[in-house]
Design an enzyme around this catalytic site. Structure first.
Site, PDB file in Angstrom:
ATOM      1  CG  HIS A 139     -79.178  19.925 -44.316  1.00  0.00           C
ATOM      2  ND1 HIS A 139     -78.446  20.415 -43.257  1.00  0.00           N
ATOM      3  CD2 HIS A 139     -79.905  18.882 -43.828  1.00  0.00           C
ATOM      4  CE1 HIS A 139     -78.721  19.699 -42.168  1.00  0.00           C
ATOM      5  NE2 HIS A 139     -79.602  18.765 -42.487  1.00  0.00           N
ATOM      6  CG  ASP A 176     -83.441  19.249 -38.441  1.00  0.00           C
ATOM      7  OD1 ASP A 176     -84.402  18.798 -39.078  1.00  0.00           O
ATOM      8  OD2 ASP A 176     -82.324  18.696 -38.380  1.00  0.00           O
ATOM      9  CG  HIS A 178     -79.302  16.702 -38.970  1.00  0.00           C
ATOM     10  ND1 HIS A 178     -80.577  16.162 -39.056  1.00  0.00           N
ATOM     11  CD2 HIS A 178     -78.462  15.665 -38.780  1.00  0.00           C
ATOM     12  CE1 HIS A 178     -80.496  14.838 -38.933  1.00  0.00           C
ATOM     13  NE2 HIS A 178     -79.234  14.512 -38.761  1.00  0.00           N
ATOM     14  CG  ASP A 264     -84.036  15.782 -37.162  1.00  0.00           C
ATOM     15  OD1 ASP A 264     -84.237  16.810 -36.502  1.00  0.00           O
ATOM     16  OD2 ASP A 264     -83.565  15.792 -38.317  1.00  0.00           O
TER      17      ASP A 264
HETATM   18 ZN   LIG Z   1     -82.433  17.030 -39.471  1.00  0.00          ZN
END
Ligand SMILES: [Zn+2]
Length: 364
Positions: A139, A176, A178, A264
């Site tokens: 991120h 991931d 996200h 995740d």
């Molecule tokens: Zn994540």
């Protein structure tokens, strides 16, 4: 040829402090444990040792990257700010991304560990490898950390490798849960690096990871987002791989495949709403290995990102490492029969629709 493994105890000493999931305690929020704490990674590393797999892998050392290496992606102002706060008592890299004293040094070590695995694969010292690093990186953007990430471990490693080993075509496949916004941003105008992210639609960051984000300038068409509906399981991810990820890799013909690897997306994760199990991560690894064998001499590198179930991340990680190394240990995932039998693991029509849209957006 051997599979590489990078870990350093200091990765676990990066301090995210006291929180209720990710909010700072207050008079209305009881103090607790930060979601991005050391335990998921510690338990992954511990299960690797208990299984006997670690000793069958080639240990890859951690060497910190320099400020100049970080500056291949990050702004000098941002690097200096994190360095100064870290030398003092720590701070926040932007918003809800806390860190403590020394985290700058640990983050340089995490980017360095990722780079060392990547360089070892490029040199042929190892066939493939995994960097179990912390803090995570996908991120982090050029001028700010976010989503628990300080520096972009994967972009910094790729850019450093390019500078030191010459121009290479790279593909990143971020599984991931996200969106890998930082990795996307790093190579948004760069046609030599194909960035792919599969993620839960709209989860985090809320305003990125859409089909419209395809890259810009010469990089137009070299960013592929595959936003999937919450609740997607094994069938949806395997279909997304078969119909979008793998064909995109064959079209790009990379010299190296890098996976920002978060666990995740698992059915046990407190921050995601997907349904994956260790068998899914094992299968996705096998598909990437087959593509890497065809396209780039098997060169496949993974760098650890998110994953917040301390109980379950280790079994997802072990499955990936067994697949990468070709060594099946005596340890079975005790959760697998439970999660495999959850209703909704098979591909559903609305998930196929989302995959169709991503495939069309990618021009495949
Ligand atoms: Zn994540």
């Amino acid at each position: 040829m051997a599979t590489g493994w990078n870990f350093h105890e200091l990765y676990l000493w990066h301090e995210t402090g006291n929180a209720a999931m990710f909010f700072q305690p207050s008079l209305t929020i009881e103090p607790g444990e930060h979601a991005e704490n050391a335990s998921t990674k510690r338990r992954f590393k511990n299960l690797m040792e208990v299984s006997g797999l670690t000793e069958k892998l080639t240990s890859v050392k951690s060497d910190p990257v320099s400020d100049d290496d970080l500056a291949r992606f990050h702004t000098r102002d941002y690097i200096a700010r994190i360095k100064a706060l870290s030398a003092d008592r720590g701070g926040d890299a932007s918003y809800l991304t806390p860190f403590g004293h020394g985290s700058y040094d640990i983050a340089c070590l995490a980017a360095g560990g990722t780079y060392q695995v990547l360089a070892s694969v490029l040199s042929g010292a190892i066939a493939n490898g995994y960097a179990l690093v912390r803090p995570p990186g996908h991120h982090a953007e050029a001028d700010k950390g976010m989503g628990f990430c300080l520096f972009g471990n994967v972009p910094v490693a790729i850019l450093k490798a390019r500078a030191e080993h010459g121009q290479a075509r790279v593909a990143t496949v971020d599984w991931d849960v996200h969106h890998g916004n930082g990795t996307q941003a790093a190579f948004y105008a760069d046609p030599s690096v194909l960035t792919i992210s599969l993620h839960q639609e709209g989860l985090y960051p809320h305003d990125s990871g859409t089909l419209a984000e395809r890259g810009e300038g010469k990089g137009d068409g070299f960013n592929i987002n595959i936003p999937l509906p919450a609740g997607s399981g094994h069938g949806a991810y395997i279909a997304a791989f078969e119909q979008v990820v793998i064909p995109a890799l064959y079209r790009h013909k990379p010299d190296l495949i890098v996976v920002p690897s978060g666990f995740d997306g698992s059915a046990a994760d407190p921050l995601g709403r997907m349904m994956l199990h260790s068998g899914t991560y094992r299968a996705m690894t096998a598909m990437l290995m087959a593509a890497a064998d065809d396209l780039c001499g098997g060169r496949l590198v993974m760098s650890h990102e998110g994953g917040y179930s301390a109980a379950y991340v280790p079994y997802c990680g072990l499955a990936v490492m067994e697949q990468l190394s070709g060594v099946k240990t005596a340890i079975d995932d005790p959760f697998l029969p439970v999660f495999q039998n959850y209703p909704g693991q098979e591909l559903r029509p609305w998930q196929q629709n989302a995959i169709d849209e991503a495939r069309r957006a990618a021009g495949l």
